[in-house]
Motif scaffolding. Structure first.
Motif, PDB file in Angstrom:
ATOM      1  N   PRO A   1       0.811  -1.222   0.000  1.00  0.00           N
ATOM      2  CA  PRO A   1       0.000   0.000   0.000  1.00  0.00           C
ATOM      3  C   PRO A   1       0.844   1.271   0.000  1.00  0.00           C
ATOM      4  O   PRO A   1       1.936   1.311   0.583  1.00  0.00           O
ATOM      5  N   TYR A   2       0.312   2.290  -0.665  1.00  0.00           N
ATOM      6  CA  TYR A   2       0.970   3.588  -0.713  1.00  0.00           C
ATOM      7  C   TYR A   2       0.174   4.572   0.133  1.00  0.00           C
ATOM      8  O   TYR A   2      -1.054   4.617   0.067  1.00  0.00           O
ATOM      9  N   GLU A   3       0.909   5.367   0.912  1.00  0.00           N
ATOM     10  CA  GLU A   3       0.294   6.117   2.001  1.00  0.00           C
ATOM     11  C   GLU A   3      -0.768   7.115   1.543  1.00  0.00           C
ATOM     12  O   GLU A   3      -1.703   7.408   2.288  1.00  0.00           O
ATOM     13  N   GLU A   4      -0.651   7.642   0.341  1.00  0.00           N
ATOM     14  CA  GLU A   4      -1.606   8.659  -0.108  1.00  0.00           C
ATOM     15  C   GLU A   4      -2.857   8.059  -0.746  1.00  0.00           C
ATOM     16  O   GLU A   4      -3.762   8.796  -1.147  1.00  0.00           O
ATOM     17  N   GLU A   5      -2.945   6.733  -0.814  1.00  0.00           N
ATOM     18  CA  GLU A   5      -4.055   6.085  -1.521  1.00  0.00           C
ATOM     19  C   GLU A   5      -4.778   5.081  -0.625  1.00  0.00           C
ATOM     20  O   GLU A   5      -5.143   3.989  -1.064  1.00  0.00           O
ATOM     21  N   SER A   6      -5.036   5.438   0.615  1.00  0.00           N
ATOM     22  CA  SER A   6      -5.577   4.472   1.574  1.00  0.00           C
ATOM     23  C   SER A   6      -6.926   3.872   1.157  1.00  0.00           C
ATOM     24  O   SER A   6      -7.112   2.652   1.306  1.00  0.00           O
ATOM     25  N   PRO A   7      -7.889   4.637   0.618  1.00  0.00           N
ATOM     26  CA  PRO A   7      -9.133   3.983   0.195  1.00  0.00           C
ATOM     27  C   PRO A   7      -8.923   2.982  -0.943  1.00  0.00           C
ATOM     28  O   PRO A   7      -9.473   1.877  -0.921  1.00  0.00           O
ATOM     29  N   TYR A   8      -8.117   3.357  -1.919  1.00  0.00           N
ATOM     30  CA  TYR A   8      -7.819   2.468  -3.049  1.00  0.00           C
ATOM     31  C   TYR A   8      -7.079   1.226  -2.570  1.00  0.00           C
ATOM     32  O   TYR A   8      -7.389   0.098  -2.972  1.00  0.00           O
ATOM     33  N   ASN A   9      -6.091   1.418  -1.681  1.00  0.00           N
ATOM     34  CA  ASN A   9      -5.360   0.281  -1.120  1.00  0.00           C
ATOM     35  C   ASN A   9      -6.311  -0.731  -0.494  1.00  0.00           C
ATOM     36  O   ASN A   9      -6.208  -1.944  -0.732  1.00  0.00           O
ATOM     37  N   ALA A  10      -7.201  -0.223   0.342  1.00  0.00           N
ATOM     38  CA  ALA A  10      -8.113  -1.102   1.076  1.00  0.00           C
ATOM     39  C   ALA A  10      -9.051  -1.839   0.129  1.00  0.00           C
ATOM     40  O   ALA A  10      -9.315  -3.042   0.300  1.00  0.00           O
ATOM     41  N   CYS A  11      -9.557  -1.131  -0.881  1.00  0.00           N
ATOM     42  CA  CYS A  11     -10.473  -1.765  -1.841  1.00  0.00           C
ATOM     43  C   CYS A  11      -9.770  -2.842  -2.652  1.00  0.00           C
ATOM     44  O   CYS A  11     -10.332  -3.925  -2.891  1.00  0.00           O
ATOM     45  N   LYS A  12      -8.546  -2.576  -3.061  1.00  0.00           N
ATOM     46  CA  LYS A  12      -7.839  -3.560  -3.882  1.00  0.00           C
ATOM     47  C   LYS A  12      -7.419  -4.780  -3.064  1.00  0.00           C
ATOM     48  O   LYS A  12      -7.388  -5.906  -3.582  1.00  0.00           O
ATOM     49  N   ALA A  13      -7.098  -4.588  -1.798  1.00  0.00           N
ATOM     50  CA  ALA A  13      -6.844  -5.738  -0.928  1.00  0.00           C
ATOM     51  C   ALA A  13      -8.119  -6.564  -0.763  1.00  0.00           C
ATOM     52  O   ALA A  13      -8.083  -7.804  -0.761  1.00  0.00           O
ATOM     53  N   ALA A  14      -9.239  -5.881  -0.659  1.00  0.00           N
ATOM     54  CA  ALA A  14     -10.522  -6.584  -0.544  1.00  0.00           C
ATOM     55  C   ALA A  14     -10.839  -7.381  -1.804  1.00  0.00           C
ATOM     56  O   ALA A  14     -11.439  -8.465  -1.730  1.00  0.00           O
ATOM     57  N   ILE A  15     -10.435  -6.878  -2.976  1.00  0.00           N
ATOM     58  CA  ILE A  15     -10.678  -7.593  -4.228  1.00  0.00           C
ATOM     59  C   ILE A  15      -9.932  -8.928  -4.246  1.00  0.00           C
ATOM     60  O   ILE A  15     -10.460  -9.955  -4.689  1.00  0.00           O
ATOM     61  N   VAL A  16      -8.689  -8.931  -3.771  1.00  0.00           N
ATOM     62  CA  VAL A  16      -7.932 -10.186  -3.702  1.00  0.00           C
ATOM     63  C   VAL A  16      -8.651 -11.178  -2.800  1.00  0.00           C
ATOM     64  O   VAL A  16      -8.820 -12.357  -3.136  1.00  0.00           O
ATOM     65  N   ASN A  17      -9.117 -10.699  -1.662  1.00  0.00           N
ATOM     66  CA  ASN A  17      -9.828 -11.559  -0.723  1.00  0.00           C
ATOM     67  C   ASN A  17     -11.147 -12.040  -1.296  1.00  0.00           C
ATOM     68  O   ASN A  17     -11.515 -13.219  -1.160  1.00  0.00           O
ATOM     69  N   LEU A  18     -11.860 -11.131  -1.969  1.00  0.00           N
ATOM     70  CA  LEU A  18     -13.139 -11.493  -2.578  1.00  0.00           C
ATOM     71  C   LEU A  18     -12.960 -12.577  -3.628  1.00  0.00           C
ATOM     72  O   LEU A  18     -13.727 -13.551  -3.672  1.00  0.00           O
ATOM     73  N   SER A  19     -11.952 -12.438  -4.472  1.00  0.00           N
ATOM     74  CA  SER A  19     -11.750 -13.430  -5.529  1.00  0.00           C
ATOM     75  C   SER A  19     -11.440 -14.800  -4.930  1.00  0.00           C
ATOM     76  O   SER A  19     -11.913 -15.830  -5.427  1.00  0.00           O
ATOM     77  N   LYS A  20     -10.663 -14.824  -3.857  1.00  0.00           N
ATOM     78  CA  LYS A  20     -10.361 -16.097  -3.194  1.00  0.00           C
ATOM     79  C   LYS A  20     -11.615 -16.694  -2.583  1.00  0.00           C
ATOM     80  O   LYS A  20     -11.873 -17.908  -2.700  1.00  0.00           O
ATOM     81  N   CYS A  21     -12.401 -15.859  -1.931  1.00  0.00           N
ATOM     82  CA  CYS A  21     -13.660 -16.312  -1.328  1.00  0.00           C
ATOM     83  C   CYS A  21     -14.586 -16.922  -2.376  1.00  0.00           C
ATOM     84  O   CYS A  21     -15.104 -18.037  -2.203  1.00  0.00           O
ATOM     85  N   LEU A  22     -14.788 -16.203  -3.478  1.00  0.00           N
ATOM     86  CA  LEU A  22     -15.698 -16.689  -4.521  1.00  0.00           C
ATOM     87  C   LEU A  22     -15.150 -17.951  -5.178  1.00  0.00           C
ATOM     88  O   LEU A  22     -15.917 -18.847  -5.549  1.00  0.00           O
ATOM     89  N   SER A  23     -13.826 -18.026  -5.319  1.00  0.00           N
ATOM     90  CA  SER A  23     -13.236 -19.205  -5.955  1.00  0.00           C
ATOM     91  C   SER A  23     -13.513 -20.472  -5.151  1.00  0.00           C
ATOM     92  O   SER A  23     -13.651 -21.562  -5.719  1.00  0.00           O
ATOM     93  N   ARG A  24     -13.580 -20.346  -3.845  1.00  0.00           N
ATOM     94  CA  ARG A  24     -13.850 -21.501  -2.985  1.00  0.00           C
ATOM     95  C   ARG A  24     -15.316 -21.929  -3.067  1.00  0.00           C
ATOM     96  O   ARG A  24     -15.653 -23.092  -2.839  1.00  0.00           O
ATOM     97  N   THR A  25     -16.164 -20.978  -3.410  1.00  0.00           N
ATOM     98  CA  THR A  25     -17.604 -21.243  -3.406  1.00  0.00           C
ATOM     99  C   THR A  25     -18.096 -21.840  -4.715  1.00  0.00           C
ATOM    100  O   THR A  25     -18.938 -22.747  -4.706  1.00  0.00           O
ATOM    101  N   TYR A  26     -17.569 -21.372  -5.847  1.00  0.00           N
ATOM    102  CA  TYR A  26     -18.215 -21.672  -7.129  1.00  0.00           C
ATOM    103  C   TYR A  26     -17.417 -22.588  -8.053  1.00  0.00           C
ATOM    104  O   TYR A  26     -17.886 -22.912  -9.142  1.00  0.00           O
TER     105      TYR A  26
END
Length: 261
Positions: A143-168
């Protein structure tokens, strides 16, 4: 189905998938840009491909539903979804960013992915085959310090893709993530133009300064190109990736410093 398709990574992904024989729906916010992109791709493929466009604001659930209905009625549902839409969103000092800044970025970058995944996974389930690729960023791991909302959303995308991959996966739907770094797209071009103004320099000089001072671990010492990311997305959409599920592919020229980020 490609979102964020009028330029950059989405556009280059469409070019590759069309070459592989896919019928394509391009979606983005501006009709004129979408149509220009569609015409460019038709010309690129000698007008042999089935390419349609659909304007949709992915922050609006009704518009996502209409997009999914269009794909269902015209093609019988999506086999592939490459979700390339996104925005840098609010940036700056963490203590100066408001709730509204955060929610705007979350609504585009995280909830946009949630909405389109929710809309198109059922179409793939019905077919018993599907490929879903979500786009994250190097910011998810580094993460880069000036982009905290973007950082958090993109980390969530990695987690979301892993979550969905386990389900479907049991339904034949394979879901993966791609994390680019500093790719030459309209979004990063705008960042460089802003930086050039701040530094009183040319855009090329701003790019050089940014590489040396903000992205020193891009070992290839240049910006990435959208087609280099698109090639990885296309691979993940193919039968060549039939045993790839829940992975995050970094296309970053070495930008992320650690081996396990």
């Amino acid at each position: 189905m490609i979102t964020g398709a009028d330029s950059g990574i989405g556009k280059e992904t469409a070019k590759i998938l069309v070459q592989e024989g896919a019928k394509i729906v391009l979606s983005d916010l501006k009709e004129d840009q979408l149509e220009a992109t569609a015409e460019e791709i038709r010309s690129f493929t000698h007008n042999k491909s089935d390419i349609s466009t659909w304007v949709a604001d992915l922050t609006q659930l009704k518009e996502v539903h209409k997009l999914a209905e269009h794909v269902k009625s015209r093609y019988g549902g999506a086999d592939i979804l490459a979700h390339c839409a996104g925005a840098r969103g609010a940036a700056g000092d963490f203590l100066e960013l408001s709730d509204e800044d955060w929610m705007e970025t979350i609504n585009i970058d995280l909830m946009g992915a949630v909405r389109v995944s929710r809309a198109f996974i059922p179409q793939m389930q019905q077919k018993g085959w599907g490929r879903l690729v979500l786009i994250s960023s190097e910011n998810a791991m580094q993460p880069y310090e000036e982009e905290s909302p973007y950082n958090a959303c993109k980390a969530a995308i990695v987690n979301l893709s892993k979550c969905l991959s386990r389900t479907y996966a049991k339904d034949g739907v394979l879901i993966n993530c791609v994390s680019p770094a500093y790719i030459e797209t309209p979004m990063t071009n705008a960042m460089m133009e802003e930086l050039a103004k701040e530094r009183g320099s040319s855009v090329d000089e701003a790019v050089d300064w940014f590489l040396k001072n903000k992205r020193p671990h891009i070992e290839v010492q240049r910006r990435g190109q959208a087609d280099e990311v698109a090639a990885v997305i296309a691979f993940l959409c193919s039968e060549l990736a039939s045993f790839v599920n829940g992975s995050n592919y970094r296309v970053d020229g070495g930008s992320v410093e650690t081996a396990f980020g």
